[in-house]
Scaffold this active site. Structure first.
Site, PDB file in Angstrom:
ATOM      1  N   ASP A 362       0.862  -1.183   0.000  1.00 51.00           N
ATOM      2  CA  ASP A 362       0.000   0.000   0.000  1.00 51.00           C
ATOM      3  C   ASP A 362       0.896   1.230   0.000  1.00 51.00           C
ATOM      4  O   ASP A 362       1.582   1.521   0.981  1.00 51.00           O
ATOM      5  CB  ASP A 362      -0.906   0.006   1.224  1.00 51.00           C
ATOM      6  N   ARG A 364      -0.118   4.399  -0.641  1.00 49.17           N
ATOM      7  CA  ARG A 364      -0.911   5.633  -0.561  1.00 49.17           C
ATOM      8  C   ARG A 364      -0.427   6.548   0.565  1.00 49.17           C
ATOM      9  O   ARG A 364       0.084   6.084   1.571  1.00 49.17           O
ATOM     10  CB  ARG A 364      -2.388   5.304  -0.361  1.00 49.17           C
TER      11      ARG A 364
END
Length: 452
Positions: A362, A364
């Site tokens: 991930d 982000r």
């Protein structure tokens, strides 16, 4: 990073059947959000959860709170004696008044009678004068004030959000005499509300009606009666021009107490509500997903989560959706995401595919997603997510996350492996993972998916 913000600007917050008006026009119960059924059953003997199945989704009036930050106080508290938002909107559409209340931290109260300016009449303005301070104000947006060439009395104070922004006063030229009677002021209010009015032929200056400049963003930008009144009449589908006056005690002329305001509302069957202050706002920070949000892929639940978040906000009466660009494929970009899809077709799960391509599971970053709600006036929020990482990523920047609202959508044969991977490898929270969940939270109703 590009972002898109969907903002339902108003001072209401979710409740079972009514508004809690520090954010809504009232509520008689503790604020509750919605629960969605999930397919997770009891744990197996080895402690693992059984595989997902396909089930229907429903919204119920139960909230599961488990993320609580160190925010000072708890804004989620009962506010008895206020009215449902539906009553307020209906009253405004029926050309009636609403009582709007503002109470500060030390208990000082100010209440206003509010109505759509387009519904002004001699009788209604007379009611405002009898129960109000005698000053009849009209809340207006900047573009209407510019069209009517109505400058601020004190332009140097325009950026001071602690005080209302008065323009120079006016009387209508047509249909008035001295300008001070209820009939004259009603005609002036109607002229200000009319999109056909033009300066200088339609108004005399100075006069006896006080236009007020509405701050863009409404009560999420400035917690004031001007903003609350214009937000209300806008929600009622009227022109965004309000008429309002401060309510005073008829005996001594002091500002009306809360008890006085509630009695006035009760005696005249008026809805009453309290202005919000950016606390306890529903917020969805949604990561861009072209394949799910636009094309409706069945591999993920992104599009369904966005739809459901907006539905929850609509039912609540207010909330914010921040759409974060650059988050495609958890931050790897669209082209790499499509390559990850190919790897998933070969047997990799969604985490393994990103790692195989050389990216983090991930990638982000949520800093801008926290700054946007703060910039539009959100101070504490109920975060709509199933992802604990968002809680950590959105804390700070002057914000506090005081709770989580699950956003659980149908689990199907097409997306169940993806959701199971997020649960096991990324810590996403589903129904039975929440401590203290009641047995009724889990409802494994199996049915065929209707997704396309």
């Amino acid at each position: 990073m590009d972002c898109i913000v969907f903002q339902h600007s108003f001072f209401l917050k979710p409740s079972k059947t009514s508004l809690n008006l520090t954010h809504q026009l009232g509520s008689t119960s503790r604020i509750r959000a919605w629960k969605l059924v999930t397919c997770c059953g009891n744990r197996n003997v080895n402690g693992s959860l059984p595989p997902f199945g396909t089930l229907e989704t429903e919204i119920t009036n139960e909230i599961i709170d488990f993320f609580v930050s160190d925010a000072e106080g708890d804004p989620d508290r009962p506010s008895p004696g206020y009215s449902p938002i539906e009553q307020a909107i209906t009253a405004l559409r029926q050309q009636k008044f609403v009582v709007v209340v503002d109470e500060d931290e030390i208990g000082n109260v100010e209440g206003s009678l509010v109505m759509g300016a387009c519904h002004a009449s001699e009788k209604r303005i007379g009611f405002m004068v009898r129960h109000g301070s005698g000053i009849v104000s009209v809340g207006m947006k900047g573009e209407d004030l510019e069209r009517l060439k109505l400058p601020l009395m004190s332009p140097e104070n325009e950026d001071d959000s602690s005080a209302p922004s008065f323009t120079i006063t006016v009387d209508a030229k047509v249909g008035t005499s001295t300008g001070v009677s209820a009939s004259d002021r009603a005609n002036t209010v109607l002229a200000l509300a009319s999109p056909k009015s033009r300066p200088p032929e339609d108004f005399k200056r100075p006069g006896h009606v006080f236009p007020l400049k509405y701050r863009n963003g409404g009560v999420l930008h400035r917690v004031g009666h001007t903003e609350a009144s214009v937000d209300l009449v806008t929600l009622a589908g009227l022109r965004p021009v309000s008429v309002l006056t401060s309510v005073v005690d008829i005996e001594d002329g002091s500002l009306a107490s809360l008890a006085y305001l509630k009695k006035l509302a009760s005696d005249h069957s008026l809805p009453i509500g309290d202005i919000g202050n950016g606390q306890d706002v529903l917020v969805r920070v949604h990561s861009e997903c072209l394949t799910g949000d636009i094309f409706g892929t069945r591999r993920c639940d992104c599009g369904n989560q966005l739809d459901l978040a907006m539905q929850i906000i609509e039912q609540a009466g207010r909330g914010v959706v921040v759409y974060l660009r650059g988050h495609e494929g958890r931050g790897i970009g669209l082209s790499h995401k499509l390559r990850a899809y190919n790897l998933q077709d070969e047997g990799h799960d969604t985490v393994e595919a990103n790692l195989e391509l050389g990216f983090a599971a991930d990638a982000r970053e949520y800093g801008i997603g926290a700054q946007i709600p703060h910039d539009i006036g959100v101070h504490t929020m109920r975060l709509m997510t199933n992802n604990p990482a968002k809680f950590a990523g959105l804390k700070g920047y002057g914000l506090a996350v005081v709770g989580r609202v699950p956003v659980l959508t149908p689990i199907t044969e097409d997306n169940k492996r993806y959701l199971e991977t997020k649960r096991v490898k990324m810590g996403h929270i589903y129904g039975s993972d929440i401590q203290g969940t009641s047995p009724h939270f889990i409802k494994p109703t199996i049915k065929e998916s209707n997704q396309v």
